[in-house]
Design a protein around this motif. Structure first.
Motif, PDB file in Angstrom:
ATOM      1  N   VAL A 148       0.796  -1.239  -0.027  1.00  0.00           N
ATOM      2  CA  VAL A 148      -0.061  -0.002  -0.043  1.00  0.00           C
ATOM      3  C   VAL A 148       0.750   1.108   0.078  1.00  0.00           C
ATOM      4  CG1 VAL A 148      -1.942  -0.888   1.088  1.00  0.00           C
ATOM      5  CG2 VAL A 148      -0.171  -0.506   2.509  1.00  0.00           C
ATOM      6  N   GLN A 149       0.144   2.255  -0.580  1.00  0.00           N
ATOM      7  CA  GLN A 149       1.049   3.563  -0.567  1.00  0.00           C
ATOM      8  C   GLN A 149       0.885   4.416   0.704  1.00  0.00           C
ATOM      9  OE1 GLN A 149      -0.762   5.745  -3.716  1.00  0.00           O
ATOM     10  NE2 GLN A 149       0.553   6.756  -4.248  1.00  0.00           N
ATOM     11  N   ASN A 150       1.759   4.861   1.164  1.00  0.00           N
ATOM     12  CA  ASN A 150       1.777   5.721   2.446  1.00  0.00           C
ATOM     13  C   ASN A 150       1.868   7.011   1.776  1.00  0.00           C
ATOM     14  OD1 ASN A 150       1.722   7.318   4.621  1.00  0.00           O
ATOM     15  ND2 ASN A 150       3.049   5.621   6.049  1.00  0.00           N
ATOM     16  N   ILE A 151       0.744   8.006   1.761  1.00  0.00           N
ATOM     17  CA  ILE A 151       0.724   9.231   0.903  1.00  0.00           C
ATOM     18  C   ILE A 151       1.617  10.160   1.867  1.00  0.00           C
ATOM     19  CG2 ILE A 151      -0.568  11.192   0.072  1.00  0.00           C
ATOM     20  CD1 ILE A 151      -1.564   8.957  -1.515  1.00  0.00           C
ATOM     21  N   GLY A 152       1.471  10.216   3.352  1.00  0.00           N
ATOM     22  CA  GLY A 152       1.961  11.059   4.180  1.00  0.00           C
ATOM     23  C   GLY A 152       3.589  11.054   4.063  1.00  0.00           C
ATOM     24  N   LYS A 153       3.839   9.702   3.835  1.00  0.00           N
ATOM     25  CA  LYS A 153       5.592   9.577   3.817  1.00  0.00           C
ATOM     26  C   LYS A 153       5.804  10.084   2.426  1.00  0.00           C
ATOM     27  CE  LYS A 153       6.925   5.339   6.386  1.00  0.00           C
ATOM     28  NZ  LYS A 153       6.951   4.198   6.407  1.00  0.00           N
ATOM     29  N   GLN A 154       5.220   9.689   1.363  1.00  0.00           N
ATOM     30  CA  GLN A 154       5.461  10.127   0.169  1.00  0.00           C
ATOM     31  C   GLN A 154       5.580  11.568  -0.126  1.00  0.00           C
ATOM     32  OE1 GLN A 154       2.414   8.595  -2.633  1.00  0.00           O
ATOM     33  NE2 GLN A 154       3.976   6.919  -3.277  1.00  0.00           N
ATOM     34  N   VAL A 175       8.869  13.064   1.634  1.00  0.00           N
ATOM     35  CA  VAL A 175      10.127  12.938   1.046  1.00  0.00           C
ATOM     36  C   VAL A 175      10.896  14.208   0.608  1.00  0.00           C
ATOM     37  CG1 VAL A 175      11.227  11.791  -0.572  1.00  0.00           C
ATOM     38  CG2 VAL A 175       9.957  10.540   0.604  1.00  0.00           C
ATOM     39  N   ARG A 176      12.154  14.226   1.023  1.00  0.00           N
ATOM     40  CA  ARG A 176      12.760  15.377   0.452  1.00  0.00           C
ATOM     41  C   ARG A 176      13.993  14.794  -0.438  1.00  0.00           C
ATOM     42  NH1 ARG A 176       9.315  17.484   1.087  1.00  0.00           N
ATOM     43  NH2 ARG A 176       8.432  18.747   2.716  1.00  0.00           N
ATOM     44  N   ALA A 177      14.371  15.823  -1.457  1.00  0.00           N
ATOM     45  CA  ALA A 177      15.290  15.178  -2.519  1.00  0.00           C
ATOM     46  C   ALA A 177      16.498  14.661  -1.796  1.00  0.00           C
ATOM     47  CB  ALA A 177      15.620  16.503  -3.400  1.00  0.00           C
ATOM     48  N   LYS A 178      17.023  15.511  -0.560  1.00  0.00           N
ATOM     49  CA  LYS A 178      18.276  14.759   0.042  1.00  0.00           C
ATOM     50  C   LYS A 178      18.336  13.312   0.562  1.00  0.00           C
ATOM     51  CE  LYS A 178      17.831  17.440   4.369  1.00  0.00           C
ATOM     52  NZ  LYS A 178      17.166  16.095   5.027  1.00  0.00           N
ATOM     53  N   ASP A 179      16.766  12.929   0.747  1.00  0.00           N
ATOM     54  CA  ASP A 179      16.801  11.490   1.257  1.00  0.00           C
ATOM     55  C   ASP A 179      17.010  10.453   0.171  1.00  0.00           C
ATOM     56  OD1 ASP A 179      16.238  12.939   3.677  1.00  0.00           O
ATOM     57  OD2 ASP A 179      13.922  12.768   3.141  1.00  0.00           O
TER      58      ASP A 179
END
Lengths: 367, 201
Positions: B175-181, B184-188
């Motif tokens: 499943v997708q976790n929209i909050g996590k998506q 996300v920052r570019a540096k991660d």
């Protein structure tokens, strides 16, 4: 209205009108109003297709239709004539009767819902007390046309489109209904004319300010209800060809097309009525404008203001279509059930608090 | 009043025919559509009785939501028509018995208890400016508030029970976790590496 008629109609006609029995008078005026409104809506549909193609054309650095008539203005009529003279093909394995009535079932509610919408302070076909509920009921009935078309066609693509549409409309209807609960709390009435009157007094009294989250939810749910991009999974050209109307041709297809655009105009008008003050002028209350003779018309409310607001939302429909890719099905469901419904429920609570402390539209209300 | 009676009998007759069609129709989708038609006619009868709130809510809830889900399910069923026809004769006595029971109850409530005679005069029309939405609301939230709230809680319980009964966790479901998506920052995700240009071999 009376002074308008008195100026236009000769005296003998008015005398004759007086002798007609009241029931017949009522029937004739109602039928006449319905005709005016229906023709108006159909003309709006015709030109919004032209408007859509021009807008999307310019957003994609194309010209859009420019061959028929000056600047392509007669293009909608060319399209209509083309659709009218095409053959209607009924698939041999289809359920014939339902196949034929499905387009009618989707068009009738789209046109009937206009009956309770006030165009200005006197033009409304049926000024009923439960107008808002009537609109909500009719917009939810429109889904039968889509579902039955998908089922009666006896095609896998059409059935898939119908299923997607049914699930989507049921999901977004709840959010839409809750957003309207907020509107009727602020307006204090289910009558649409009363809701518009509650917003009179300039931009600061429009419900878009105290009810901004509900406005966003209502508008997006409206886009989803009309199956327009980015929520057009029921049609989904790239996945299921054309969804529920894949086997429809000629006039039958034209009816679906008409229903879709009539619904878009309806949702645009309703958003304007519920959140942007309907036919009220945004400059209402700027009394100094009345002193300047060539600007005085700005403060008067009426159909032109409603039309401008409706056109803005129609433009937004096309803007969204040219901008966003199609939503994935599970994300549509997530947005409807897990985002919009909690947002509306929270905002109804906030509204309750606003009413308790008498701020916003409730200022000065006793109890 | 004459027009009223004509409209009442016309719509009542259509409703009766449609309701018979629901039971007798061989195609389940046709049955559902006839049931929708029956609801519409019932709503019209309520409009004739000046109960516009109930009429519109009937269309909104039953036609707009419940029957859509019904249709959704029925469309996916592959119903054996012969078996369904056998069911009709088997359940007919029970159905007729139930219908008679309800008819007797209705007569009891409308005729015997309120004392309205059946001379065709009917109920008195409501006064001008009377809103039955307001009337219904003011009774529902004051006099009958406990019954109303208890009904709401029972419905909520039914919803939660239905969801719990059908919910099952499949192993290995992604499943997708929209909050996590969104977080996300570019540096991660992207590491910028500095390195000197390499010489061509």
């Amino acid at each position: 209205m009376p002074e308008l008629i008195a100026g236009l109609v000769p005296q003998f006609a008015l005398n004759f009108w007086g002798t007609v029995p009241p029931l017949a008078q009522y029937l004739v005026t109602t039928v006449f109003k319905i005709l005016i409104l229906t023709i108006g809506v159909i003309l709006c549909v015709a030109f919004s297709t032209y408007f859509e193609r021009k807008v999307i054309g310019s957003m994609q650095a194309r010209i859009g239709p420019n061959r028929v008539g000056p600047r392509g203005l007669l293009q909608p009529f060319a399209d209509v004539i083309k659709l009218l003279i095409k053959e209607v093909i009924v698939p041999s394995q289809s359920s014939k009767f339902i196949f034929v009535i499905a387009p009618l079932l989707s068009l009738t509610p789209a046109l009937a819902a206009w009956a309770v919408i006030p165009m200005n302070d006197w033009f409304v076909i049926a000024d009923i007390n439960a107008g808002l509920l009537y609109v909500l009921a009719l917009t939810s009935v429109g889904v039968y046309g889509v579902i039955l078309a998908g089922w009666a066609t006896n095609s896998k693509y059409a059935l898939l489109g119908a299923m997607r549409s049914a699930a989507q409309i049921v999901a977004y209807e709840i959010a839409m209904g809750f957003a309207l609960v907020g509107v009727l709390m602020a307006g204090g009435s289910l009558n649409i004319g009363d809701i518009v009157n509650a917003q009179s007094g300039g931009v600061s009294h429009w419900f878009i300010l105290p009810l901004f989250p509900l406005f966003v939810v209502y508008w997006i749910a409206g886009v989803a209800e009309t199956n327009r991009a980015p929520f057009d999974v029921a049609e989904g050209e790239s996945e299921i060809v054309a969804g529920f109307h894949v086997e429809y041709s000629g006039v039958a297809f034209a009816l679906f097309f008409l229903a879709e655009y009539a619904n878009m105009i309806l949702i645009s008008t309703l958003t304007a009525v519920f959140f942007l003050g309907g036919w009220a002028s945004p400059f209402e209350g700027w009394t100094f404008l009345n002193n300047i003779s060539w600007l005085a018309w700005l403060t008067a409310g009426g159909l032109p203001w409603l039309f401008v607001k409706m056109c803005f939302f129609m433009y937004t429909f096309f803007w969204l279509r040219a901008t966003f890719p199609r939503y994935r099905y599970d994300q549509i469901m997530r947005l409807g059930w897990k985002v919009f419904i909690p947002v509306t429920i929270v905002w109804i609570g906030v509204e309750g608090a606003m009413a308790w402390f008498q701020v916003g539209p409730w200022a000065g209300m006793g109890g | 009043m004459m027009l009223h009676s004509i409209l009442f009998y016309v719509f009542a007759a259509i409703m009766f025919g449609a309701a018979l069609g629901v039971v007798l129709s061989r195609n389940p989708v046709h049955s559902v559509m006839l049931l929708v038609f029956t609801f519409f006619n019932a709503a019209i009868l309520w409009l004739l009785a000046e109960a516009e709130f109930l009429a519109i809510v009937l269309v909104l809830v039953y036609v707009g939501a419940v029957m859509v889900l019904f249709l959704f399910v029925v469309m996916m069923l592959d119903v054996n028509i012969e078996a369904a026809k056998r069911g009709l004769t088997r359940y007919a006595p029970l159905g007729i018995g139930l219908a008679l029971f309800m008819a007797i109850e209705l007569i009891n409530v409308i005729w015997l208890r309120t004392g309205v005679s059946s001379d065709g005069s009917g109920f008195a029309p409501t006064p001008e400016g009377y809103s039955n939405t307001k009337a219904l609301g003011s009774v529902l939230y004051t006099e009958h508030v406990y019954a109303f709230e208890i009904a709401a809680v029972i419905l909520l319980l039914a919803i939660i029970a239905a969801i719990t009964l059908t919910m099952r966790r499949r192993p290995g479901l992604k499943v997708q976790n929209i909050g996590k998506q969104v977080a996300v920052r570019a540096k991660d995700r992207v590491r910028v590496v500095k390195m000197d240009a390499e010489k061509k071999q």
